[in-house]
Design a protein around this motif. Structure first.
Motif, PDB file in Angstrom:
ATOM      1  N   GLN A  19       0.829  -1.204   0.000  1.00 28.72           N
ATOM      2  CA  GLN A  19       0.000   0.000   0.000  1.00 28.72           C
ATOM      3  C   GLN A  19       0.861   1.252   0.000  1.00 28.72           C
ATOM      4  O   GLN A  19       1.931   1.297   0.618  1.00 28.72           O
ATOM      5  CB  GLN A  19      -0.940   0.010   1.201  1.00 28.72           C
ATOM      6  N   ARG A  20       0.394   2.275  -0.723  1.00 32.57           N
ATOM      7  CA  ARG A  20       1.107   3.534  -0.776  1.00 32.57           C
ATOM      8  C   ARG A  20       0.973   4.280   0.555  1.00 32.57           C
ATOM      9  O   ARG A  20      -0.061   4.179   1.226  1.00 32.57           O
ATOM     10  CB  ARG A  20       0.550   4.404  -1.904  1.00 32.57           C
ATOM     11  N   ALA A  21       2.012   5.020   0.901  1.00 31.49           N
ATOM     12  CA  ALA A  21       1.951   5.848   2.114  1.00 31.49           C
ATOM     13  C   ALA A  21       1.099   7.077   1.819  1.00 31.49           C
ATOM     14  O   ALA A  21       1.397   7.841   0.895  1.00 31.49           O
ATOM     15  CB  ALA A  21       3.349   6.256   2.533  1.00 31.49           C
ATOM     16  N   MET A  22       0.038   7.248   2.574  1.00 29.57           N
ATOM     17  CA  MET A  22      -0.845   8.402   2.422  1.00 29.57           C
ATOM     18  C   MET A  22      -1.177   8.939   3.813  1.00 29.57           C
ATOM     19  O   MET A  22      -1.416   8.149   4.733  1.00 29.57           O
ATOM     20  CB  MET A  22      -2.137   8.007   1.701  1.00 29.57           C
ATOM     21  N   PRO A  23      -1.215  10.260   3.968  1.00 30.32           N
ATOM     22  CA  PRO A  23      -1.402  10.815   5.320  1.00 30.32           C
ATOM     23  C   PRO A  23      -2.709  10.391   5.972  1.00 30.32           C
ATOM     24  O   PRO A  23      -2.774  10.216   7.198  1.00 30.32           O
ATOM     25  CB  PRO A  23      -1.351  12.327   5.091  1.00 30.32           C
ATOM     26  N   TRP A  24      -3.767  10.198   5.184  1.00 24.42           N
ATOM     27  CA  TRP A  24      -5.056   9.821   5.773  1.00 24.42           C
ATOM     28  C   TRP A  24      -5.108   8.346   6.174  1.00 24.42           C
ATOM     29  O   TRP A  24      -6.057   7.911   6.806  1.00 24.42           O
ATOM     30  CB  TRP A  24      -6.199  10.148   4.815  1.00 24.42           C
TER      31      TRP A  24
END
Length: 348
Positions: A19-24
């Motif tokens: 999974q991509r790192a995303m702030p949410w």
């Protein structure tokens, strides 16, 4: 037919590692998750991240956003487009502040009653923030699920959305938020609309379309109606102080945003005369041309200059008009089309 347990295990194992790192994804705060879901509608992740950071820094709580003026909210949204999303979200947050003491309701039925919350947003926020067993069906999921099941149903039909939701419901009985995000991530990274990476797919052994050789034929979507084109004339009007006349839109489309006076081309010069209550000299040729695409229509805009300098004291304008210095443009929220005009004026 999919083997539910092994498919879900393969999908979640891949998601955990890829999974991509995303702030949410670093929070369970339903307000922040809701912000991200609204921003991500019709907008790419890489575009949203900076907007998300700026928005949450300025409006870190429900109360902060509820108390803000709509013009400021739209200013922080400027450039994301689809501005009705921002207005609806702002209105919904004000409902949350007044009705639910600033707490996003965890009851999905109450949440869905809030302005702008449709089936997808309801399922996404409720499953990710509260792990409630609601399946999300967006464009990515339509594509993934159609291919996995070699399903040629027309995904533009509401009945097909309902069918997919029913079929996916058993998969979200547990780990709903993780499963929903994994399905969307698979569609974004692997099961793409064109040239899907089937050989790298973690669930390729479950995919009927891959087995049947029909991956490129799915999902089925009826063709969209051709966009309507509206020809608009836009006018740059200056007063003796060198200020520019701008107008705040009252129409549903781009409501509340500012623009140079703009009219449909057929009788636009007469509209300018009516606006200024005087005949003025208008450039024969446009000083700038542009096209602006919306989901359902295209604006073909020609920008003209009013060559006469207007005495602002002699012109009575409606309250949705004002005079603006070019250097003060950042104090107003303009749509992308008007920023192009402003950039052209600044470069002169």
């Amino acid at each position: 037919m999919l083997d539910q347990n092994s498919f879900k295990k393969d999908l979640l194992s891949w998601f955990d590692e890829n999974q991509r790192a995303m702030p949410w994804r670093e929070t369970t705060n339903p307000y922040y998750i809701w912000i991200s879901e609204v921003m991500l509608q019709q907008t790419q992740v890489k575009t949203v991240i900076d907007y998300y950071h700026r928005f949450t820094e300025r409006f870190p709580t429900v109360a902060d956003l509820s108390d803000a003026h709509q013009d400021e909210v739209l200013k922080y949204w400027e450039g994301l487009g689809y501005y009705s999303r921002a207005r609806n979200f702002h209105h919904a947050i004000q409902e949350v502040q007044t009705k639910y003491n600033g707490q996003v309701p965890s009851n999905p039925d109450l949440f869905k009653q809030l302005k702008g919350v449709g089936p997808y947003t309801q399922a996404a926020v409720m499953s990710i923030a509260f792990d409630l067993p609601l399946p999300t069906v967006d464009g990515n999921v339509f594509r993934v699920w159609s291919r996995l099941n070699n399903d040629f149903s027309d995904t533009t039909k509401q009945s097909v959305r309902k069918k997919f939701e029913d079929e996916l419901r058993p998969y979200v009985a547990t780990q709903a938020g993780q499963f929903n995000q994994a399905m969307m991530e698979l569609g974004a990274l692997i099961c793409t609309p064109k040239s899907p990476l089937c050989l790298l797919c973690p669930v390729q052994s479950h995919c009927e379309a891959l087995e049947q050789g029909t991956v490129d034929d799915l999902p089925v979507k009826t063709k969209k109606v051709k966009k309507k084109t509206i020809h608009q004339n836009c006018y740059v009007i200056k007063n003796k102080q060198g200020e520019l006349l701008i107008e705040q839109r009252t129409e549903k489309l781009l409501n509340g945003m500012w623009e140079f006076p703009m009219y449909e081309a057929a009788h636009s010069e007469e509209d300018v005369y009516d606006l200024l209550k005087q005949d003025v000299s208008i450039s024969e040729a446009p000083i700038f041309k542009l096209k602006h695409q919306f989901t359902h229509l295209t604006w073909d805009i020609k920008v003209f200059s009013v060559d006469d300098t207007i005495d602002a004291d002699q012109v009575e304008l409606a309250e949705n008009f004002t005079w603006m210095k070019l250097e003060d443009r950042d104090q107003f929220n303009f749509p992308a089309s008007m920023h192009k005009v402003l950039d052209a004026l600044e470069s002169k």
